[in-house]
Design a protein around this motif. Structure first.
Motif: not given
Length: 117
Positions: A56-61, A70-80, A82-90
């Motif tokens: 997931x990435x949060x991007x500015x034009x 800002x960006x983040x990553x993870x491994x998701x092998x199982x059924x689910x 899931x909601x995610x959020x990611x902050x960024x300074x502005x």
């Protein structure tokens, strides 16, 4: 042969997934909102199993295109589901969006939002 598409409504966005990806992993990049005096947060979700490596990435034009703040990553092998959020300074006024990608599905971007910090 006729192909059908699966529809999903997550985080306020309607996404269309191919029949193959609907059975396994479906991404729903969501919205971006101001969450503090100098912070924005991007939201997203995924549904399914065997999504594998996720990003997931949060991007500015910017004048040259979309700048990943800002960006983040993870491994998701199982059924689910899931909601995610990611902050960024502005600072100042910018147009923002969320970008998501999964190893087992195509990348997707959310709606853009102009925010003043």
């Amino acid at each position: 042969m006729r192909r059908s598409a699966a529809l999903a409504l997550t985080a306020g966005l309607l996404t269309v997934a191919s029949p193959a990806s609907a059975a396994s992993c479906s991404l729903s990049p969501g919205y971006v909102k101001k969450t503090g005096v100098s912070w924005v947060t991007g939201y997203g979700a995924w549904v399914g199993s065997g999504c594998g490596d996720m990003k997931i990435k949060i991007q500015r034009k910017a004048w040259w295109g979309w700048d990943t703040v800002n960006d983040d990553g993870w491994y998701a092998p199982h059924a689910s589901t899931t909601r995610v959020s990611l902050p960024a300074k502005c600072s100042g006024t910018s147009t923002w969006r969320v970008w998501m990608d999964g190893e087992k599905t195509d990348s997707r971007t959310g709606l853009t939002q102009k925010i003043t910090c």
